[in-house]
Motif scaffolding. Sequence first.
Motif: not given
Length: 115
Positions: A24, A42-43, A46-48, A50, A54-55, A58-59
């Motif tokens: 990751k 950041t979103d 995270v999308e890329e 997870w 998404r947990s 994750a952020t």
Amino acid sequence: MEFRILGSFEVVGTTGPLDVHGAKRRGVLACLLVHAGQALSTDRLVEELWGAARSPGATHTVQTYISQLRKLLRPETARLETRPGGYMLDIDPSDVDAYRFEQAINTAGAEPDPA
């Protein structure tokens, strides 16, 4: 500093290869490399990394990876900058093997006789 994203993912600094451990963490760096010079939220990171899986943390995990990557890249020529809503990798595009490859293809295509 050289970023190798064609084939095996590698980062080579002035003293040799840098250890970017963790899939990751390498994924964050790879996303930033593909979009070098552009801010990624950041979103988006995270999308890329997870997708739909998404947990809840994750952020925060992405923020931790960014901090770790900054420490790893700090003595070198790459700058990992915070931008409104995200992060941007500020590097010379020629430090990325994929960019150099693309430039070589464009140069060869512009030749009157590509053979």
